[in-house]
Design an enzyme around this catalytic site. Structure first.
Site, PDB file in Angstrom:
ATOM      1  N   SER A   1       0.821  -1.204   0.000  1.00  0.00           N
ATOM      2  CA  SER A   1       0.000   0.000   0.000  1.00  0.00           C
ATOM      3  C   SER A   1       0.858   1.257   0.000  1.00  0.00           C
ATOM      4  CB  SER A   1      -0.922   0.007   1.212  1.00  0.00           C
ATOM      5  OG  SER A   1      -0.190  -0.250   2.372  1.00  0.00           O
TER       6      SER A   1
ATOM      7  N   HIS B   1      -2.623  -3.016  -6.364  1.00  0.00           N
ATOM      8  CA  HIS B   1      -3.026  -2.709  -4.991  1.00  0.00           C
ATOM      9  C   HIS B   1      -4.532  -2.935  -4.815  1.00  0.00           C
ATOM     10  CE1 HIS B   1      -3.539   0.406  -1.571  1.00  0.00           C
ATOM     11  NE2 HIS B   1      -3.263  -0.778  -1.076  1.00  0.00           N
TER      12      HIS B   1
ATOM     13  N   GLU C   1      -5.728  -0.774  -7.908  1.00  0.00           N
ATOM     14  CA  GLU C   1      -4.843   0.245  -8.475  1.00  0.00           C
ATOM     15  C   GLU C   1      -3.708  -0.483  -9.214  1.00  0.00           C
ATOM     16  OE1 GLU C   1      -5.011   4.104  -5.598  1.00  0.00           O
ATOM     17  OE2 GLU C   1      -3.969   2.395  -4.736  1.00  0.00           O
TER      18      GLU C   1
ATOM     19  N   ASN D   1      -4.561   5.935  -1.030  1.00  0.00           N
ATOM     20  CA  ASN D   1      -3.963   6.296   0.257  1.00  0.00           C
ATOM     21  C   ASN D   1      -3.450   7.735   0.278  1.00  0.00           C
ATOM     22  OD1 ASN D   1      -4.576   4.052   1.754  1.00  0.00           O
ATOM     23  ND2 ASN D   1      -2.777   2.921   1.091  1.00  0.00           N
TER      24      ASN D   1
END
Ligand code: 3HC
Length: 292
Positions: free
Chosen positions: A118, A139, A151, A189
């Protein structure tokens, strides 16, 4: 290139979720773990989840038919003929690099290596192999079987056809892939972590209580979980680790851990998985905010 056989490194929450969606999508999947007991735990979780999907008629086949495409192993050699390797082991750069370096000599040369990290740089991970152009990030989001996003991360070294194969593979898994580049935190994130940290700061500054802030964001913005419920769900230790990597990269306060997060992690209050975090999960169906 065509992907037929998938190797997954790690059978924890993320690895088992990834393995499950790949098998559900029709791929043969082999999951590598260091110890049989972790495979047993991960496979028990997958069987439970597949049974739920089966009961609800959300999978085309029986859970047993999907399960038959899933194998567990503790031997790296069993991944030799995989077309893609997706790593979902502990967020530790050295551990990941060691594993990639060992597998680089075992897994066929045209296989794609992917990481579910991440926050760790994909570019840093690819330096441990002789296949930098065949390395991407994939991800996924927790819980993997339910969350629709993946992702797909490109580095400056990733070959165009490898990236496209990774993107199409994301679609074949039944996910919605988004393209992003190897900047720490990627898209989700980058935006989610400052929001979660700001929720903690707002609480520290007395803007609202834990459950009022959660309700405000849930009911005022239509989010499925408020920030503290989500923090406990993701894991406070995981979030704390991510803040370090992101702060180290950007040196901006919005990525820095608030003091309360650090203290909760030091005390071993990691959220739902440890039974305590912003909430107390003694009764898991009725979590109560802790007095912090
Ligand atoms: N497999 C199969 N079914 C599952 C499941 C799984 N793994 N997990 C939950 N379910 C089922 C539940 O059993 C339940 O079924 P039921 O209706 O028959 O009882 C159903 O899904 C709905 O679950 P819940 O009732 O527990 O709750 P919700 O309706 O709130 O849905 C949720 C759960 C999908 C997790 C939703 O709350 C949500 O979307 N939350 C936000 C999650 C999120 O933001 N994740 C991303 C975190 S960030 C991340 O992962 C990135 C990392 O880098 C930090």
């Amino acid at each position: 290139m065509e992907i037929k056989k998938v190797g997954v490194l790690g059978c924890g929450l993320m690895g088992s979720g990834i393995a499950q969606v790949a098998a559900t999508a029709g791929f043969d999947v082999t999951v590598l773990e260091v110890d049989q007991k972790y495979l047993d735990q991960g496979f028990a979780g997958m069987e439970k989840s597949l049974a739920k999907f089966g009961e609800k008629g959300l999978i085309q086949e029986t859970p047993q038919a999907v399960r038959a495409r899933l194998k567990g192993t503790t031997k790296m050699q069993d991944l030799a003929d995989c077309d893609i390797i997706i790593e979902a082991v502990i967020e530790n750069v050295d551990e990941k690099k060691k594993l990639y370096a060992a597998l680089d000599g075992i897994v066929k040369q045209d296989a794609i290596f992917a990481s579910n990290t991440s926050s760790i740089s994909i570019t840093e991970l690819l330096t441990s192999t002789q296949r930098p152009e065949r390395f991407i990030g994939l991800h996924f989001f927790n819980p993997v079987p339910l969350m629709k996003l993946v992702e797909v991360v490109r580095t400056i070294a990733t070959a165009g056809d490898v990236y496209d194969t990774g993107y199409e593979f994301g679609k074949k898994l039944g996910k919605v892939p988004v393209r992003t580049s190897d900047k720490t935190g990627f898209i989700v994130n980058r935006l989610l972590v400052p929001y979660l940290l700001d929720a903690i700061r707002a609480f520290e500054e007395g803007v609202g209580s834990i459950d009022d802030i959660d309700n405000a964001m849930k009911l005022g913005c239509g989010y499925p979980m408020g920030p503290f419920t989500l923090l406990d769900f993701v894991g406070l230790d995981t979030t704390y680790y991510i803040t370090h990597v992101m702060y180290d990269e950007f040196k901006e306060r919005r990525f820095a851990s608030p003091p309360l997060l650090k203290r909760l992690v030091m005390a071993g209050w990691y959220g739902r998985k440890s039974g305590k975090g912003f909430y107390d999960y003694s009764d898991p169906n009725h979590p109560k905010p802790n007095k912090l």
